[in-house]
Write a protein that holds these residues in place. Structure first.
Motif, PDB file in Angstrom:
ATOM      1  N   THR A 148       0.867  -1.175   0.000  1.00 23.09           N
ATOM      2  CA  THR A 148       0.000   0.000   0.000  1.00 23.09           C
ATOM      3  C   THR A 148       0.900   1.220   0.000  1.00 23.09           C
ATOM      4  N   PRO A 149       0.944   1.948  -1.109  1.00 25.45           N
ATOM      5  CA  PRO A 149       1.883   3.077  -1.199  1.00 25.45           C
ATOM      6  C   PRO A 149       1.746   4.105  -0.075  1.00 25.45           C
ATOM      7  N   ILE A 170       2.510  -2.142   8.567  1.00 27.65           N
ATOM      8  CA  ILE A 170       1.474  -3.161   8.420  1.00 27.65           C
ATOM      9  C   ILE A 170       1.278  -3.792   9.788  1.00 27.65           C
ATOM     10  N   ASN A 171       0.016  -4.020  10.175  1.00 29.61           N
ATOM     11  CA  ASN A 171      -0.214  -4.727  11.435  1.00 29.61           C
ATOM     12  C   ASN A 171      -1.206  -5.870  11.204  1.00 29.61           C
ATOM     13  N   LEU A 172      -1.333  -6.716  12.206  1.00 30.64           N
ATOM     14  CA  LEU A 172      -2.192  -7.896  12.077  1.00 30.64           C
ATOM     15  C   LEU A 172      -3.649  -7.539  11.838  1.00 30.64           C
ATOM     16  N   ASP A 173      -4.148  -6.496  12.501  1.00 28.65           N
ATOM     17  CA  ASP A 173      -5.539  -6.102  12.289  1.00 28.65           C
ATOM     18  C   ASP A 173      -5.793  -5.746  10.829  1.00 28.65           C
ATOM     19  N   VAL A 220       3.491 -12.570   7.982  1.00 25.96           N
ATOM     20  CA  VAL A 220       4.177 -12.220   9.223  1.00 25.96           C
ATOM     21  C   VAL A 220       4.769 -10.805   9.120  1.00 25.96           C
ATOM     22  N   PRO A 221       4.121  -9.813   9.748  1.00 28.11           N
ATOM     23  CA  PRO A 221       4.726  -8.477   9.759  1.00 28.11           C
ATOM     24  C   PRO A 221       6.004  -8.504  10.604  1.00 28.11           C
ATOM     25  N   ARG A 243       7.217  -2.539   8.999  1.00 27.12           N
ATOM     26  CA  ARG A 243       7.671  -1.977   7.722  1.00 27.12           C
ATOM     27  C   ARG A 243       7.816  -3.044   6.638  1.00 27.12           C
ATOM     28  N   SER A 244       7.839  -4.322   7.042  1.00 25.47           N
ATOM     29  CA  SER A 244       8.012  -5.418   6.090  1.00 25.47           C
ATOM     30  C   SER A 244       7.036  -6.542   6.406  1.00 25.47           C
ATOM     31  N   LEU A 245       6.800  -7.363   5.384  1.00 24.01           N
ATOM     32  CA  LEU A 245       5.905  -8.508   5.525  1.00 24.01           C
ATOM     33  C   LEU A 245       6.603  -9.725   4.940  1.00 24.01           C
ATOM     34  N   CYS A 246       6.718 -10.764   5.746  1.00 20.57           N
ATOM     35  CA  CYS A 246       7.219 -12.049   5.270  1.00 20.57           C
ATOM     36  C   CYS A 246       5.991 -12.888   4.917  1.00 20.57           C
TER      37      CYS A 246
END
Length: 167
Positions: A43-44, A49-52, A112-113, A118-121
């Motif tokens: 999302t620019p 990013i969070n779990l919610d 997995v944030p 700032r990153s997502l696995c």
């Protein structure tokens, strides 16, 4: 190409064949891909990013087209992994690859944030062997539970792994 567009860092495939007593050949195939995305790639306008957010986004109604349908086997679910809190997806994918030809596969994914959001696995396991999906489901979950995310300066050893297991 999908792996490159998805920023895959690792991909693996397991294939095993066997002959039954009546001479019928069976093949078991499973794959795993691990990708890393930054928040701004998803999302620019997002700083993190969070779990919610992930759970809400993955729970939305999808606009499947006639060539690609995705069905949730269970709703997006929060789980704990060695790498931290994650969203687990269990889905059945049906893709029309040619007129009259469909590819169906089961996929179990973990989002997995990390890096303070700032990153997502993304770890995705998949198999086209739908008859074996329930047995593989347990294996996929056990493998995902051992995921560790190392930062650039972290030693890449597994001493003190949260669950005591090695990935």
């Amino acid at each position: 190409n999908d792996l490159l567009r998805g920023h895959a860092r690792m991909a693996a495939v397991f294939a095993e064949s066997s002959l039954s007593e009546d001479g019928e050949l069976s093949v078991l195939v499973a794959a795993c891909a691990v990708s890393r995305l930054s928040a701004d790639q998803l999302t620019p306008t997002a700083r993190s990013i969070n779990l919610d957010q992930l759970q809400a986004a993955m729970s939305r109604q999808r606009n499947d087209d006639e060539r690609d349908r995705v069905s949730d086997i269970e709703p997006p679910t929060r789980v704990e992994l060695d790498a931290g809190a994650a969203i687990r997806l269990k889905r059945l994918h049906t893709q029309t690859v040619a007129p009259g030809q469909q590819l169906r596969y089961y996929a179990q994914s973990y989002l997995v944030p990390h890096d303070e959001g700032r990153s997502l696995c993304v770890v995705q396991f998949s198999t086209p062997c739908l008859d074996e999906a329930s047995a593989l489901d347990e294996l996929f979950g056990a493998i995902a539970a051992t995921l560790r995310i190392f930062q650039p300066d972290d030693p890449t050893d597994f001493e003190g792994a949260p669950s005591g297991s090695h990935a």
